[in-house]
Write a protein that holds these residues in place. Structure first.
Motif, PDB file in Angstrom:
ATOM      1  N   LEU A  81       0.847  -1.186   0.000  1.00  0.00           N
ATOM      2  CA  LEU A  81       0.000   0.000   0.000  1.00  0.00           C
ATOM      3  C   LEU A  81       0.885   1.239   0.000  1.00  0.00           C
ATOM      4  O   LEU A  81       1.619   1.484   0.957  1.00  0.00           O
ATOM      5  CB  LEU A  81      -0.886  -0.024   1.257  1.00  0.00           C
ATOM      6  N   LYS A  82       0.818   1.990  -1.084  1.00  0.00           N
ATOM      7  CA  LYS A  82       1.620   3.222  -1.155  1.00  0.00           C
ATOM      8  C   LYS A  82       0.952   4.295  -0.300  1.00  0.00           C
ATOM      9  O   LYS A  82      -0.276   4.418  -0.301  1.00  0.00           O
ATOM     10  CB  LYS A  82       1.708   3.699  -2.612  1.00  0.00           C
ATOM     11  N   ASP A  83       1.759   5.084   0.389  1.00  0.00           N
ATOM     12  CA  ASP A  83       1.247   6.173   1.244  1.00  0.00           C
ATOM     13  C   ASP A  83       0.192   5.679   2.228  1.00  0.00           C
ATOM     14  O   ASP A  83      -0.878   6.288   2.378  1.00  0.00           O
ATOM     15  CB  ASP A  83       0.651   7.309   0.379  1.00  0.00           C
ATOM     16  N   ALA A  84       0.470   4.563   2.870  1.00  0.00           N
ATOM     17  CA  ALA A  84      -0.489   4.002   3.845  1.00  0.00           C
ATOM     18  C   ALA A  84      -0.668   4.954   5.021  1.00  0.00           C
ATOM     19  O   ALA A  84       0.320   5.407   5.614  1.00  0.00           O
ATOM     20  CB  ALA A  84       0.008   2.654   4.343  1.00  0.00           C
ATOM     21  N   PRO A  85      -1.929   5.299   5.362  1.00  0.00           N
ATOM     22  CA  PRO A  85      -2.144   6.192   6.495  1.00  0.00           C
ATOM     23  C   PRO A  85      -1.788   5.508   7.815  1.00  0.00           C
ATOM     24  O   PRO A  85      -1.953   4.299   7.949  1.00  0.00           O
ATOM     25  CB  PRO A  85      -3.644   6.514   6.423  1.00  0.00           C
ATOM     26  N   GLU A 262      -5.650  -0.502  -8.101  1.00  0.00           N
ATOM     27  CA  GLU A 262      -4.893   0.347  -7.166  1.00  0.00           C
ATOM     28  C   GLU A 262      -5.770   0.723  -5.971  1.00  0.00           C
ATOM     29  O   GLU A 262      -6.882   1.209  -6.142  1.00  0.00           O
ATOM     30  CB  GLU A 262      -4.392   1.612  -7.867  1.00  0.00           C
ATOM     31  N   PRO A 263      -5.266   0.501  -4.754  1.00  0.00           N
ATOM     32  CA  PRO A 263      -6.089   0.781  -3.578  1.00  0.00           C
ATOM     33  C   PRO A 263      -6.141   2.260  -3.211  1.00  0.00           C
ATOM     34  O   PRO A 263      -5.165   2.990  -3.402  1.00  0.00           O
ATOM     35  CB  PRO A 263      -5.365  -0.009  -2.471  1.00  0.00           C
ATOM     36  N   ASP A 264      -7.295   2.672  -2.714  1.00  0.00           N
ATOM     37  CA  ASP A 264      -7.415   3.977  -2.072  1.00  0.00           C
ATOM     38  C   ASP A 264      -6.996   3.738  -0.623  1.00  0.00           C
ATOM     39  O   ASP A 264      -7.664   2.988   0.096  1.00  0.00           O
ATOM     40  CB  ASP A 264      -8.880   4.448  -2.148  1.00  0.00           C
ATOM     41  N   GLU A 266      -7.332   5.259   2.080  1.00  0.00           N
ATOM     42  CA  GLU A 266      -8.357   5.552   3.090  1.00  0.00           C
ATOM     43  C   GLU A 266      -9.442   4.478   3.144  1.00  0.00           C
ATOM     44  O   GLU A 266     -10.175   4.379   4.118  1.00  0.00           O
ATOM     45  CB  GLU A 266      -8.992   6.930   2.846  1.00  0.00           C
ATOM     46  N   LEU A 267      -9.548   3.701   2.072  1.00  0.00           N
ATOM     47  CA  LEU A 267     -10.517   2.590   2.064  1.00  0.00           C
ATOM     48  C   LEU A 267      -9.853   1.283   2.481  1.00  0.00           C
ATOM     49  O   LEU A 267     -10.479   0.434   3.101  1.00  0.00           O
ATOM     50  CB  LEU A 267     -11.139   2.420   0.674  1.00  0.00           C
ATOM     51  N   ALA A 268      -8.590   1.131   2.129  1.00  0.00           N
ATOM     52  CA  ALA A 268      -7.862  -0.090   2.502  1.00  0.00           C
ATOM     53  C   ALA A 268      -7.560  -0.102   3.996  1.00  0.00           C
ATOM     54  O   ALA A 268      -7.547  -1.151   4.634  1.00  0.00           O
ATOM     55  CB  ALA A 268      -6.563  -0.189   1.702  1.00  0.00           C
ATOM     56  N   LYS A 269      -7.316   1.093   4.560  1.00  0.00           N
ATOM     57  CA  LYS A 269      -7.035   1.221   5.999  1.00  0.00           C
ATOM     58  C   LYS A 269      -7.926   2.320   6.595  1.00  0.00           C
ATOM     59  O   LYS A 269      -7.442   3.392   6.960  1.00  0.00           O
ATOM     60  CB  LYS A 269      -5.560   1.580   6.214  1.00  0.00           C
ATOM     61  N   PRO A 270      -9.231   2.064   6.683  1.00  0.00           N
ATOM     62  CA  PRO A 270     -10.140   3.133   7.127  1.00  0.00           C
ATOM     63  C   PRO A 270     -10.099   3.370   8.637  1.00  0.00           C
ATOM     64  O   PRO A 270      -9.749   2.479   9.414  1.00  0.00           O
ATOM     65  CB  PRO A 270     -11.513   2.600   6.707  1.00  0.00           C
TER      66      PRO A 270
END
Length: 378
Positions: A81-85, A262-264, A266-270
């Protein structure tokens, strides 16, 4: 046009439309699979999400009477996950498994299979073609294994030499007698990392999964989660990747070939707390396009409550109290009561004691009692 030539043309076209791997298999009976499925059924290991008719799962001619071949396709998906929050103390986050990143893979694979069907029909107008992804009668993995896409790993996933097990699978049954490809030799050897790492012991032994204990399955159930599994869930909202992430074959494998996958972040790690009060409409608007939404919001919300308990998130106490007071669903009220017990403070104990007097649902009362018991031990 003969089948050999057509096969070469299909392989060439498949690359043009973004199919990462393609293989061809005979449509003969899957005898070995039948024995495995019967054993799974007898042991009570099946998930219940599969095609219930075992005969249809192992005999392609019951799906397409004139079946001669099966075309298997694989598309590689991202594993990083790129730029994972980051999860913070005030805003804890959950995680969706990699197979629920980006657009629902069923939609993506059906698009590729549809294009493949159109191409074949132009060449052989009378061809019989039937495509399926995941929810079809056949076992995607058994077909992929026979078609040489990869070998069936001890983690019960197809492992490809090129992409590891981070691939989505789909297949097409046809009456065209294509020359079959050779299966790939098993590459797991003595490695047992996935079996050893499985959080719940769902991988009974290499290649045998008890779906009833598998976290990926459990996150999709709608009722109360058995207590023995709650501590194992961590912050997983949907699915589980442990048996893939520990696999040596997946080391360094991360492919970003398909924009729709490609994952968003904010949705992959809400964030967890906003999930608790999300309406059906909000959930559909935000998560409706990902595969992890197929069971609706209730399992995700229940899992979010368990994740907050995992983090012992004190800031979630008011949110959990509101759920116990106002949510009409017993599973949500009861799980919130249990989570309060895990997070624990004086306010939570008083609230639970009061609310237990008014609660009518027996299962919720039991969860409240568990919560009270935990808080009284503090």
């Amino acid at each position: 046009m003969n089948a050999y030539q057509l096969k070469e043309e299909i392989i060439s076209y498949s690359k043009e439309i973004g199919i990462d791997k393609i293989g061809f298999a005979s449509a003969s009976m899957f005898d070995e699979l039948k024995n495995r499925l019967l054993a799974q059924q007898e042991l009570g290991y099946a998930s219940g999400f599969e095609e219930p008719d075992i005969e249809k799962r192992v005999d392609p001619t019951l799906v397409v009477p004139k079946a001669r071949s099966i075309i298997s396709i694989a598309l590689a998906y991202p594993s990083k996950l790129k730029d994972a929050p980051k999860s913070t103390k005030e805003d804890r986050r959950g995680i969706f498994c990699r197979a629920s990143w980006g657009q629902d893979y069923h939609t993506v694979l059906r698009d590729r299979l549809q294009k493949l069907e159109t191409f074949i029909k132009e060449k052989v107008p009378a061809a019989i073609l039937q495509s399926m992804v995941d929810t079809g009668e056949l076992s995607d993995r058994a077909v992929a294994e026979r078609a040489g896409i990869g070998w069936s790993g001890k983690n019960c996933a197809i492992i490809t030499p090129e992409f590891g097990s981070y691939v989505y699978l789909g297949e097409m049954i046809t009456d065209i007698p294509f020359p079959p490809d050779k299966p790939i030799e098993d590459g797991c050897g003595t490695c047992n990392k996935c079996v050893d790492a499985c959080p719940t012991g769902a991988l009974v032994t290499g290649g045998q999964l008890n779906s009833q204990r598998c976290i990926a399955f459990l996150t999709q159930t709608k009722g109360f989660l058995a207590e023995e599994f709650r501590s194992k869930l961590g912050n997983r909202l949907y699915g589980c990747d442990t048996c893939q992430t520990v696999c040596p074959e997946n080391k360094g494998k991360d492919f970003h070939f398909h924009p729709e996958m490609e994952p968003d972040p904010e949705l992959a790690k809400p964030k967890l707390k906003p999930l608790l009060t999300m309406s059906n409409r909000e959930f559909k608007e935000k998560f409706g396009h990902v595969s992890g939404s197929w069971r609706g919001k209730k399992p995700i919300q229940r899992n979010a409550i368990i994740a907050l308990a995992h983090f012992k998130d004190q800031t979630a106490v008011p949110d959990l109290i509101e759920l116990i007071k106002n949510d009409v669903r017993p599973v949500i009220r009861g799980t919130a009561a249990w989570a309060l017990g895990k997070i624990g403070n004086k306010e939570a104990l008083d609230t639970l004691m009061n609310l237990r007097e008014k609660e009518k649902d027996q299962e919720v009362i039991e969860e409240m009692s568990k919560g009270i018991e935990m808080l009284q031990e503090i």
